[in-house]
Design a protein around this motif. Sequence first.
Motif, mmCIF file in Angstrom:
data_model
loop_
_atom_site.group_PDB
_atom_site.id
_atom_site.type_symbol
_atom_site.label_atom_id
_atom_site.label_comp_id
_atom_site.label_asym_id
_atom_site.label_seq_id
_atom_site.Cartn_x
_atom_site.Cartn_y
_atom_site.Cartn_z
ATOM 1 N N UNK A 443 0.823 -1.212 0.000
ATOM 2 C CA UNK A 443 0.000 0.000 0.000
ATOM 3 C C UNK A 443 0.859 1.265 0.000
ATOM 4 N N UNK A 444 2.168 1.075 0.099
ATOM 5 C CA UNK A 444 3.108 2.207 0.124
ATOM 6 C C UNK A 444 4.119 2.041 -0.997
ATOM 7 N N UNK A 445 4.658 3.164 -1.450
ATOM 8 C CA UNK A 445 5.608 3.104 -2.563
ATOM 9 C C UNK A 445 6.698 4.160 -2.366
ATOM 10 N N UNK A 446 7.936 3.794 -2.678
ATOM 11 C CA UNK A 446 9.051 4.749 -2.637
ATOM 12 C C UNK A 446 9.141 5.465 -3.975
ATOM 13 N N UNK A 447 9.084 6.799 -3.953
ATOM 14 C CA UNK A 447 9.238 7.573 -5.192
ATOM 15 C C UNK A 447 10.269 8.670 -4.960
ATOM 16 N N UNK A 448 10.887 9.130 -6.025
ATOM 17 C CA UNK A 448 11.758 10.305 -5.894
ATOM 18 C C UNK A 448 10.883 11.558 -5.887
ATOM 19 N N UNK A 449 11.453 12.665 -5.434
ATOM 20 C CA UNK A 449 10.701 13.924 -5.433
ATOM 21 C C UNK A 449 10.412 14.371 -6.870
ATOM 22 N N UNK A 450 11.337 14.067 -7.771
ATOM 23 C CA UNK A 450 11.115 14.419 -9.177
ATOM 24 C C UNK A 450 9.919 13.652 -9.747
ATOM 25 N N UNK A 451 9.800 12.395 -9.382
ATOM 26 C CA UNK A 451 8.660 11.606 -9.884
ATOM 27 C C UNK A 451 7.345 12.198 -9.390
ATOM 28 N N UNK A 452 7.328 12.693 -8.161
ATOM 29 C CA UNK A 452 6.099 13.314 -7.653
ATOM 30 C C UNK A 452 5.805 14.624 -8.386
ATOM 31 N N UNK A 453 6.813 15.475 -8.552
ATOM 32 C CA UNK A 453 6.540 16.758 -9.225
ATOM 33 C C UNK A 453 6.182 16.534 -10.691
ATOM 34 N N UNK A 454 6.672 15.458 -11.297
ATOM 35 C CA UNK A 454 6.333 15.177 -12.704
ATOM 36 C C UNK A 454 4.843 14.906 -12.895
ATOM 37 N N UNK A 455 4.165 14.505 -11.828
ATOM 38 C CA UNK A 455 2.729 14.204 -11.939
ATOM 39 C C UNK A 455 1.868 15.452 -11.782
ATOM 40 N N UNK A 456 2.461 16.551 -11.313
ATOM 41 C CA UNK A 456 1.659 17.733 -10.995
ATOM 42 C C UNK A 456 0.955 18.386 -12.190
ATOM 43 N N UNK A 457 1.500 18.322 -13.400
ATOM 44 C CA UNK A 457 0.754 18.928 -14.518
ATOM 45 C C UNK A 457 -0.611 18.279 -14.762
ATOM 46 N N UNK A 458 -0.814 17.078 -14.231
ATOM 47 C CA UNK A 458 -2.081 16.378 -14.422
ATOM 48 C C UNK A 458 -2.854 16.410 -13.107
ATOM 49 N N UNK A 459 -4.164 16.472 -13.205
ATOM 50 C CA UNK A 459 -4.994 16.684 -12.020
ATOM 51 C C UNK A 459 -5.072 15.452 -11.128
ATOM 52 N N UNK A 460 -5.335 15.692 -9.847
ATOM 53 C CA UNK A 460 -5.756 14.652 -8.920
ATOM 54 C C UNK A 460 -4.751 13.523 -8.737
ATOM 55 N N UNK A 461 -3.479 13.850 -8.770
ATOM 56 C CA UNK A 461 -2.459 12.862 -8.407
ATOM 57 C C UNK A 461 -1.975 13.066 -6.962
ATOM 58 N N UNK A 462 -1.665 14.316 -6.591
ATOM 59 C CA UNK A 462 -1.121 14.595 -5.256
ATOM 60 C C UNK A 462 -2.159 15.367 -4.441
ATOM 61 N N UNK A 463 -2.420 14.932 -3.214
ATOM 62 C CA UNK A 463 -3.338 15.672 -2.351
ATOM 63 C C UNK A 463 -2.781 17.069 -2.093
ATOM 64 N N UNK A 464 -3.661 17.975 -1.683
ATOM 65 C CA UNK A 464 -3.210 19.330 -1.359
ATOM 66 C C UNK A 464 -2.248 19.287 -0.176
#
Lengths: 480, 480
Positions: A443-464
């Motif tokens: 239920x948990x996953x290790x990601x880099x910070x870059x991988x998280x910011x790469x998802x930001x251009x698309x909606x509803x990936x990262x909670x506020x």
Amino acid sequence: MFDSSGAIPAVLEAERNGRAAAATDNAVMSMTDFHSWFHARTRANRFQVDRIPFADLAGWDFDPDTGNLVHDSGRFFSIEGLRVRTDRPWAGEWSQPIIVQPEIGVLGILVKRIDGVLHCLMQAKMEPGNINGLQISPTVQATRSNYMKVHGGAGTKYLEYFRPDSRGRVLFDGLQSEQGSWFLHKRNRNIVVETEDDVPLEEDFCWLTLGQIRRLLLLDHMVNMDSRTVLACIPPALTGPNAQDTGDDSFTRAVLRSLSGHGRAVCDPGTILSWLTEMRSRQELVQRRVSLRHVAEDGWRFGVDVIDHRDGKYFDVIAVAVQASNREVAAWTQPLVAPKQPGLLALLVKRIGGTLHALVQARSDAGMLNIAELTATVHCQPGNYVDVPAEHRPRYLDYALAAPASRVRLDVLHSEEGGRFYHAQNRYLVIEVEPDFAEPDDRYLWTTLHQLTSLLPHSNYLTVELRSLMASMRSLTQRL
Amino acid sequence: MFDSSGAIPAVLEAERNGRAAAATDNAVMSMTDFHSWFHARTRANRFQVDRIPFADLAGWDFDPDTGNLVHDSGRFFSIEGLRVRTDRPWAGEWSQPIIVQPEIGVLGILVKRIDGVLHCLMQAKMEPGNINGLQISPTVQATRSNYMKVHGGAGTKYLEYFRPDSRGRVLFDGLQSEQGSWFLHKRNRNIVVETEDDVPLEEDFCWLTLGQIRRLLLLDHMVNMDSRTVLACIPPALTGPNAQDTGDDSFTRAVLRSLSGHGRAVCDPGTILSWLTEMRSRQELVQRRVSLRHVAEDGWRFGVDVIDHRDGKYFDVIAVAVQASNREVAAWTQPLVAPKQPGLLALLVKRIGGTLHALVQARSDAGMLNIAELTATVHCQPGNYVDVPAEHRPRYLDYALAAPASRVRLDVLHSEEGGRFYHAQNRYLVIEVEPDFAEPDDRYLWTTLHQLTSLLPHSNYLTVELRSLMASMRSLTQRL
């Protein structure tokens, strides 16, 4: 209830006397001058917020058919009921009040290079739910109605810079989600526009560099939620500093490297999307809007000045009367959602193969649009779990609460949106775990910070909340 | 009503006698053998679909409180009412019946390299709404309930290949939207998994190369919607052919080049996202679920065997009894949505600066989850507009209907999902416009095919209809 006293909080004093003097960042205003200015804005703008009975709300009523708390105009927002069914083993089905606001507002930051340095036009703004009156806000917080007016008009300053016909260069433009526990399907447009125009500086506005804003993000209750979510969306490449600027603090270097996309990631991007798709397919989240009065069946009580839960948990719905000297309307009344206790957002991070990774989970909140979004390792109001059996307490909650100071990389209190929430505050923690930290379950996953910011251009990936953490984490790269 | 006759449609005969013999594509089965096999499956599997009165539905009832058409088990789907408010100048507010199915199903294609060539495991499957009985389906079409069973069990063949613990290499895995006009917020998981296992070949299944499937996509009503949406999601780089394979047909080369991402695009990706964000912020789409019986207020009539609109437009809700020899359950009854007339999906394309661009719009349908999605230049049921004033007819509809054959690059009829829709068919057109085609207004945008496929890993960007077009367009690269 809250009255601006004009006093400077102790934490601001520390900032003024400490780091702030060290560097000017090529900013148009030094940090010392900023704090003087902010203090002056606080003294200049009087505001008062008082709790009132629901019956004293002007223009707001409980609809006789549904019991929903609505505005006579049909505008703004309403408080309705939501029935939720999940497949969770503990408290999997419930109903609750929820804020319904189907229109999309604009949260915009105008940026401009001044003497070659990127500056953001920020505002000192009061919101009725703010714990401390003024906070630093984006250039623009506008409703759809304001945005759609052909002529910008008196309503919202600087709004014209965010219209398609008069825009400069768009650096970011996307819809981002807001608190799924309290809002139904709410999103706002987060937009960053760079201009080369001469921009007149209105009262209550100032130009700050990204470096200065990062320093302010280390202060409690200083940078509001609307700012944090937009700041999180600014592409890291634009915001600097790069690795060379940061001296010898190795955690700082690790954050920068992880943000930059250099270094090897545990998962490739396709694996992250597939894992999230699996979580969204596996987790059940069936939402049904119901009349507000139906939530009484699940323990919600309707008082003259509060709707609350008989267990003393979750949140209250209250009403306030507001008087403010620097808002478009000088006095008004409105409902607010008041959480019963602060939330905890703890992101566990770890260097894996030399690259800093964050441990994220896919969280499903009552009002989410897209079933589940990525969020911090721990994301909860701990007070809701005081009497819950150990096996149903949020994973890593006790770990985070017991983390030794030597492993805590960030610890800051931020306010959530003061236009809808009353004294809503969350503690944001970043904890670097020990090298032998046990591998998490699927239920948990290790990601880099870059991988998280790469998802930001698309909606509803990262909670506020995770976006707030991402914005705050960047402040760790600004040690002056 | 429909009885499988075992006769081979004329269009199949043409395919058998014409192109099919030309090449074997290194396939395990020649096209001739495929058609013989498909014909044999049609003869072997008997099925019958009869319209019945709603009262004869077994296990389905109109809920006495809401009038919603629901299954006794609470499973499958329900037909409810939806009230929609938009800011469109024509017919901006309405209510309609809508299919509600909150759970996410799995549409999976298993692929395997056989003698070095990628093959897809496809199924000849009957759905009650199919115009012609059997169509080519993905390896797996499974409900969430089937997927969640710990042991794959008798229900769904090959499902185990799509579970996290037993997967091969995941080539694609994302949630994709389905028809927003008829479904409320419906999405399915589209997943493509490559295996190296020895896969036993079950009855009604066959291995086809992507080239063979592309040839089948040129036939009317052969490749079902579930296949088309998954096929559209397979990354173009995996699917070949590359530009060298295609001989001298310059439109074919233009499609391949545009898919590959080579060549200059009119807009950069950030501009496309910002434009779509503007459209999503500007367009109003307020959805409210209501009781099915409430739609009577907007002209919907409730008969013994049909719910239809008094204007004779849009769609009917009907009931059918099904008997099938090759389904998990041999006989059942269910409601279906039956469109009143075929839809038209026309994509206008143009070479701009040597790169093929498609003209897309942001369309808002009643049941969409994310306000608006990119779709074909023309996307409508033309019959709904026969009596609508010229200025409110869909832009480019008359242009597409009048396009000379010399400009039509693709013209094919496909069926929509036969498990929910009865004889729902759309005409899919690709039209290359003349060089002096007038520039569209800002509700339309020129994008390359690569830019469209780049959005597919993220949910709710391309409508299922545009995905069908994208899958079919790839068949233009397969001229043999």
